[in-house]
Structures are given as C-alpha cells and as structure tokens.
Design a protein around this motif. Sequence first.
Motif, PDB file in Angstrom:
ATOM      1  N   ASN A 284     -74.445 -13.446  16.341  1.00  0.00           N
ATOM      2  CA  ASN A 284     -74.813 -12.038  16.169  1.00  0.00           C
ATOM      3  C   ASN A 284     -73.590 -11.135  16.246  1.00  0.00           C
ATOM      4  O   ASN A 284     -73.474 -10.168  15.486  1.00  0.00           O
ATOM      5  CB  ASN A 284     -75.851 -11.614  17.215  1.00  0.00           C
ATOM      6  CG  ASN A 284     -77.243 -12.051  16.827  1.00  0.00           C
ATOM      7  OD1 ASN A 284     -77.582 -12.123  15.657  1.00  0.00           O
ATOM      8  ND2 ASN A 284     -78.061 -12.352  17.815  1.00  0.00           N
ATOM      9  N   LEU A 285     -72.680 -11.433  17.177  1.00  0.00           N
ATOM     10  CA  LEU A 285     -71.462 -10.630  17.265  1.00  0.00           C
ATOM     11  C   LEU A 285     -70.622 -10.764  15.996  1.00  0.00           C
ATOM     12  O   LEU A 285     -69.976  -9.804  15.564  1.00  0.00           O
ATOM     13  CB  LEU A 285     -70.625 -11.043  18.477  1.00  0.00           C
ATOM     14  CG  LEU A 285     -71.073 -10.489  19.823  1.00  0.00           C
ATOM     15  CD1 LEU A 285     -70.320 -11.182  20.951  1.00  0.00           C
ATOM     16  CD2 LEU A 285     -70.873  -8.987  19.887  1.00  0.00           C
ATOM     17  N   LEU A 286     -70.609 -11.942  15.412  1.00  0.00           N
ATOM     18  CA  LEU A 286     -69.829 -12.170  14.193  1.00  0.00           C
ATOM     19  C   LEU A 286     -70.497 -11.583  12.950  1.00  0.00           C
ATOM     20  O   LEU A 286     -69.882 -11.479  11.899  1.00  0.00           O
ATOM     21  CB  LEU A 286     -69.574 -13.667  14.005  1.00  0.00           C
ATOM     22  CG  LEU A 286     -68.636 -14.298  15.030  1.00  0.00           C
ATOM     23  CD1 LEU A 286     -68.740 -15.828  14.981  1.00  0.00           C
ATOM     24  CD2 LEU A 286     -67.210 -13.844  14.809  1.00  0.00           C
ATOM     25  N   SER A 287     -71.766 -11.222  13.077  1.00  0.00           N
ATOM     26  CA  SER A 287     -72.492 -10.643  11.945  1.00  0.00           C
ATOM     27  C   SER A 287     -72.440  -9.115  12.040  1.00  0.00           C
ATOM     28  O   SER A 287     -71.778  -8.547  12.897  1.00  0.00           O
ATOM     29  CB  SER A 287     -73.950 -11.106  11.973  1.00  0.00           C
ATOM     30  OG  SER A 287     -74.658 -10.418  13.000  1.00  0.00           O
ATOM     31  N   ASP A 288     -73.169  -8.462  11.179  1.00  0.00           N
ATOM     32  CA  ASP A 288     -73.274  -7.004  11.235  1.00  0.00           C
ATOM     33  C   ASP A 288     -74.487  -6.564  12.050  1.00  0.00           C
ATOM     34  O   ASP A 288     -74.835  -5.388  12.070  1.00  0.00           O
ATOM     35  CB  ASP A 288     -73.383  -6.417   9.819  1.00  0.00           C
ATOM     36  CG  ASP A 288     -72.099  -6.594   9.029  1.00  0.00           C
ATOM     37  OD1 ASP A 288     -71.035  -6.667   9.671  1.00  0.00           O
ATOM     38  OD2 ASP A 288     -72.160  -6.666   7.793  1.00  0.00           O
ATOM     39  N   LEU A 289     -75.155  -7.509  12.715  1.00  0.00           N
ATOM     40  CA  LEU A 289     -76.353  -7.185  13.475  1.00  0.00           C
ATOM     41  C   LEU A 289     -76.055  -6.557  14.832  1.00  0.00           C
ATOM     42  O   LEU A 289     -76.909  -5.913  15.419  1.00  0.00           O
ATOM     43  CB  LEU A 289     -77.196  -8.445  13.699  1.00  0.00           C
ATOM     44  CG  LEU A 289     -77.705  -9.142  12.442  1.00  0.00           C
ATOM     45  CD1 LEU A 289     -78.408 -10.436  12.804  1.00  0.00           C
ATOM     46  CD2 LEU A 289     -78.638  -8.221  11.673  1.00  0.00           C
ATOM     47  N   MET A 290     -74.861  -6.766  15.338  1.00  0.00           N
ATOM     48  CA  MET A 290     -74.536  -6.331  16.685  1.00  0.00           C
ATOM     49  C   MET A 290     -73.077  -5.890  16.719  1.00  0.00           C
ATOM     50  O   MET A 290     -72.226  -6.530  16.119  1.00  0.00           O
ATOM     51  CB  MET A 290     -74.751  -7.514  17.646  1.00  0.00           C
ATOM     52  CG  MET A 290     -74.416  -7.243  19.078  1.00  0.00           C
ATOM     53  SD  MET A 290     -74.478  -8.762  20.086  1.00  0.00           S
ATOM     54  CE  MET A 290     -76.191  -9.145  20.132  1.00  0.00           C
TER      55      MET A 290
END
Length: 176
Positions: free
Chosen positions: A34-40
């Motif tokens: 999630n940190l590596l995505s745009d979600l968080m």
Amino acid sequence: TFYKTPTDISEAMNGVYNTLFVDNVHSNEHLAANLLSDLMLGGGGPDDVSAKNVDNFQDPAEDTYQDLWIETYNGVLRANAISEAVEDADYALYFDSRSDAEEFKKATLGEAYFMRGFLMYRAARFFGGMPLILSSDAQRDVPRASIPETWGVIASDFIKATEYLPSRTASSFSIS
C-alpha cells in the motif's frame, strides 16, 4: 531427526505458522504494498522517515524488507523438515487405528506443502523470482529462480497439498 511423534510434528508445524509474523512493519507485505502504491501516503510526521522512504521507493538501509525474506525461508525450511520427517514415518503406535495414523500423516504432508507454497507465494508477489530451496539439505546459497520457475514450484506445492489434504466442503464444518 527430532520429529518422531505426532506431538513433535504439531509443535513443529506451529513453528511454520509462526513465520507468518514479521517484526518489521515494512516487511508486512500488505502495508508495504500500500505504501508503494498510490493508495496510501507514507509518513505524516518527523518520526515516520522509514514510511516516507518506502513511499518514495527508497531503501537507504537496504534491509527494509529483510524480515519478510528471512521469515519466508525459516518457514520453508521448517516445512521441508516436517515433510521429510513425515514422509516415511509410521505413526500407528500413536493412534487407535492405522487409518487414523495415515490420515494424520496425509494431513500433515498437505499442510506442510500448502504452507511452503503459501510462504513462497507471499514472498514471490513482493520480491519476484525466489531461490528455490526444496529440501532441508539443499544448498542455501542458490541464485534466484526465474519468476515462471518460482510460480511453477508454488503451483506444484499447492497441487501436492490438495492431493494430501482431506476434501471437505464448507457445510461440513460446524460453527457454534
């Protein structure tokens, strides 16, 4: 080997499950993904430097995800040791019938193959191709396998697990 009784095997299997827990918060593959995505967004204050680094695809310590790697192989090696110990063992002395002993043996093998496959699945989703260490006495300093080879081993473990585990439907479980 140490694994002689069904109790030994059950306790050893608990050790496999224990490897699902990782100490480092960034080795939790769901949080890191999630940190590596745009979600968080990573970090909201001065104490969140590591989360900000993950969010920015930076790994200044080069061991941010080490716990996931280490615990994966701790579990894989434990599952290997269990499956090898159980494969030729006779547990008839510990059960009321030979069929109960055989049922225990098959369920244990299925569980060991499933857990090895699951641990590799969890890590391969995060790291890609993984070193394939498929027995307790295998070389441990092998290079990473290709992604297709890694997924092939994972699929093979899941298939083996289905061959050993009992076939049950959801309605066969009672929940009270």
